[in-house]
Design a protein around this motif. Sequence first.
Motif, PDB file in Angstrom:
ATOM      1  N   GLU A   1     -25.447  76.975 149.517  1.00 43.26           N
ATOM      2  CA  GLU A   1     -26.018  77.236 148.189  1.00 43.26           C
ATOM      3  C   GLU A   1     -26.176  75.932 147.414  1.00 43.26           C
ATOM      4  N   VAL A   2     -25.170  75.082 147.524  1.00 40.97           N
ATOM      5  CA  VAL A   2     -25.249  73.769 146.874  1.00 40.97           C
ATOM      6  C   VAL A   2     -26.428  72.984 147.448  1.00 40.97           C
ATOM      7  N   ASP A   3     -26.596  73.025 148.762  1.00 38.43           N
ATOM      8  CA  ASP A   3     -27.705  72.298 149.377  1.00 38.43           C
ATOM      9  C   ASP A   3     -29.052  72.791 148.848  1.00 38.43           C
ATOM     10  N   SER A   4     -29.174  74.093 148.648  1.00 37.97           N
ATOM     11  CA  SER A   4     -30.471  74.561 148.147  1.00 37.97           C
ATOM     12  C   SER A   4     -30.647  74.191 146.671  1.00 37.97           C
TER      13      SER A   4
ATOM     14  N   LYS B   1     -29.620  71.428 145.428  1.00 33.89           N
ATOM     15  CA  LYS B   1     -29.915  69.988 145.396  1.00 33.89           C
ATOM     16  C   LYS B   1     -31.419  69.711 145.448  1.00 33.89           C
ATOM     17  N   VAL B   2     -32.176  70.620 146.049  1.00 36.14           N
ATOM     18  CA  VAL B   2     -33.635  70.466 146.064  1.00 36.14           C
ATOM     19  C   VAL B   2     -34.152  70.438 144.619  1.00 36.14           C
ATOM     20  N   TYR B   3     -33.601  71.324 143.787  1.00 33.07           N
ATOM     21  CA  TYR B   3     -34.031  71.372 142.378  1.00 33.07           C
ATOM     22  C   TYR B   3     -33.538  70.142 141.627  1.00 33.07           C
ATOM     23  N   ALA B   4     -32.352  69.667 142.007  1.00 36.38           N
ATOM     24  CA  ALA B   4     -31.841  68.443 141.370  1.00 36.38           C
ATOM     25  C   ALA B   4     -32.776  67.272 141.680  1.00 36.38           C
ATOM     26  N   ASN B   5     -33.269  67.224 142.923  1.00 33.43           N
ATOM     27  CA  ASN B   5     -34.222  66.167 143.273  1.00 33.43           C
ATOM     28  C   ASN B   5     -35.541  66.329 142.522  1.00 33.43           C
ATOM     29  N   LEU B   6     -35.992  67.556 142.363  1.00 40.87           N
ATOM     30  CA  LEU B   6     -37.226  67.788 141.596  1.00 40.87           C
ATOM     31  C   LEU B   6     -37.028  67.323 140.151  1.00 40.87           C
TER      32      LEU B   6
ATOM     33  N   THR C   1     -13.171  65.404 144.385  1.00 38.95           N
ATOM     34  CA  THR C   1     -13.925  64.317 145.018  1.00 38.95           C
ATOM     35  C   THR C   1     -15.035  64.879 145.896  1.00 38.95           C
ATOM     36  N   ALA C   2     -14.887  66.135 146.330  1.00 40.74           N
ATOM     37  CA  ALA C   2     -15.906  66.727 147.200  1.00 40.74           C
ATOM     38  C   ALA C   2     -16.961  67.486 146.395  1.00 40.74           C
ATOM     39  N   ASN C   3     -16.933  67.324 145.077  1.00 38.80           N
ATOM     40  CA  ASN C   3     -17.911  67.989 144.222  1.00 38.80           C
ATOM     41  C   ASN C   3     -17.905  69.508 144.428  1.00 38.80           C
TER      42      ASN C   3
ATOM     43  N   VAL D   1     -20.858  60.667 128.896  1.00 35.40           N
ATOM     44  CA  VAL D   1     -22.302  60.638 129.143  1.00 35.40           C
ATOM     45  C   VAL D   1     -22.565  60.328 130.628  1.00 35.40           C
ATOM     46  N   SER D   2     -21.680  59.546 131.262  1.00 38.75           N
ATOM     47  CA  SER D   2     -21.937  59.128 132.651  1.00 38.75           C
ATOM     48  C   SER D   2     -22.080  60.321 133.602  1.00 38.75           C
ATOM     49  N   PHE D   3     -21.380  61.410 133.326  1.00 38.81           N
ATOM     50  CA  PHE D   3     -21.484  62.603 134.176  1.00 38.81           C
ATOM     51  C   PHE D   3     -22.863  63.269 134.056  1.00 38.81           C
ATOM     52  N   HIS D   4     -23.576  62.909 132.998  1.00 45.59           N
ATOM     53  CA  HIS D   4     -24.851  63.567 132.713  1.00 45.59           C
ATOM     54  C   HIS D   4     -25.909  63.251 133.770  1.00 45.59           C
ATOM     55  N   HIS D   5     -25.746  62.148 134.460  1.00 44.70           N
ATOM     56  CA  HIS D   5     -26.818  61.686 135.350  1.00 44.70           C
ATOM     57  C   HIS D   5     -26.570  61.974 136.818  1.00 44.70           C
ATOM     58  N   TRP D   6     -25.684  62.938 137.078  1.00 44.32           N
ATOM     59  CA  TRP D   6     -25.410  63.319 138.461  1.00 44.32           C
ATOM     60  C   TRP D   6     -25.419  64.829 138.613  1.00 44.32           C
ATOM     61  N   ALA D   7     -25.817  65.278 139.806  1.00 45.63           N
ATOM     62  CA  ALA D   7     -25.572  66.643 140.247  1.00 45.63           C
ATOM     63  C   ALA D   7     -25.207  66.503 141.714  1.00 45.63           C
ATOM     64  N   TRP D   8     -23.937  66.723 142.043  1.00 48.83           N
ATOM     65  CA  TRP D   8     -23.410  66.395 143.362  1.00 48.83           C
ATOM     66  C   TRP D   8     -23.721  64.928 143.654  1.00 48.83           C
TER      67      TRP D   8
END
Length: 286
Positions: A34-37, A39-44, A246-248, A275-282
């Motif tokens: 589910e996380v992998d799917s 991540k596609v939206y995170a990349n978009l 650490t494994a998100n 704010v630094s957490f704002h720029h990541w998703a996994w």
Amino acid sequence: MRLRAYFGVCFALLAWPLVVWAGNFGIANVSRSEVDSLKVYANLAAVSYDYLTAWECARCSHVSNTQLVNFFSSKNNVTVGYVVINSNLNAIALTFRGSKNTRQWLLDLKMLPKRWPKSIQHSRVHRGFLRGYEDVADRLYTQCKCLLARYPSYRLIIIGHSLGGALASLAAVDFLQRNSTLADITSVVTFGKPRVGNKHYVKHYNSLNLDSTRVVNKHDVVPHVPPRLFGFHHEGEEMWILPNSTANCTVYCPGKDDEDNPNGSRGARTTDLKVSFHHWAWDVKI
Ligand SMILES: *[C@@H]1O[C@H](CO)[C@@H](O)[C@H](O)[C@H]1NC(C)=O
Ligand SMILES: *[C@@H]1O[C@H](CO)[C@@H](O)[C@H](O)[C@H]1NC(C)=O
Ligand SMILES: *[C@@H]1O[C@H](CO)[C@@H](O)[C@H](O)[C@H]1NC(C)=O
Ligand SMILES: *[C@@H]1O[C@H](CO)[C@@H](O)[C@H](O)[C@H]1NC(C)=O
Ligand SMILES: *[C@@H]1O[C@H](CO)[C@@H](O)[C@H](O)[C@H]1NC(C)=O
Ligand SMILES: CC(=O)N[C@H]1CO[C@H](CO)[C@@H](O)[C@@H]1O
């Protein structure tokens, strides 16, 4: 993609208090697939920060079989995003970018609510977010409507990071006001979304029964603004990437009809927010 029904096995150990909440508040682990799917939206969402004239950029290569239809921008460059057709997802994806300067944007963020949508009693949304959305609303709706007519088997996925997440929420509500049958084919995926409206807005949004996912990365500060103290609330369906993992490791925190889950990201202490957490998703940098 109905995420609600998903009960996976977490791929890392959880802190035990979270395991206790899990039983009590409907919190469930999100599976790796589910996380992998997601991540596609995170990349978009990440791609929206580039100025595109074609689906050609370093991060574009993470999302294949995609055709850029429109890269849009309001006159003041505040509302920016793009529309693509993706044949892997069988979808039209409408993606809104956030602000290029998160810290400045947070400082400038005003709290003035405005009545919207007019047809929903007592519903109020953030005036600045609404203005940003209204700048592009008509042309985006027309464009998505035409594309859906051309690709009748495709879904509409509305995506956004940060301010873009707020715009995605407003776009979903607005599109469904214009054509309620779109509810069956529309998904919303947001990352680091700020709060958009009051409890009446949230209740209305949740009643639309959209396939809606709100990803929050750890102790990202942005989902904590504007404050609840000023009457702002979150739509339900939080996917929380746990802090101290650490494994998100990610948990699903379902909300109530007019509020998000108190044991999700909302429970963070103010001093932990960054704010630094704002720029990541996994492992995807947005
Ligand atoms: C989530 O995963 C952890 C670690 O694998 C496990 O201990 C916990 O029971 C799981 N929680 C739920 C609600 O499935
Ligand atoms: C908006 O951004 C584009 C691309 O960076 C730039 O060419 C344009 O001048 C900007 N417009 C305004 C009003 O800032
Ligand atoms: C509403 O959306 C559906 C699904 O895309 C479409 O079939 C229908 O023609 C639309 N209706 C109007 C009035 O645009
Ligand atoms: C995360 O770890 C730090 C340091 O060990 C601790 O102070 C903090 O309370 C933890 N936060 C959560 C939400 O568990
Ligand atoms: C977890 O997320 C961070 C970014 O917050 C990333 O650097 C790291 O690679 C991720 N770890 C895993 C195992 O995905
Ligand atoms: C462990 C924990 O903090 N649980 C809280 C979850 O939310 C409910 C409702 O706000 C609290 O009563 C619990 O203490």
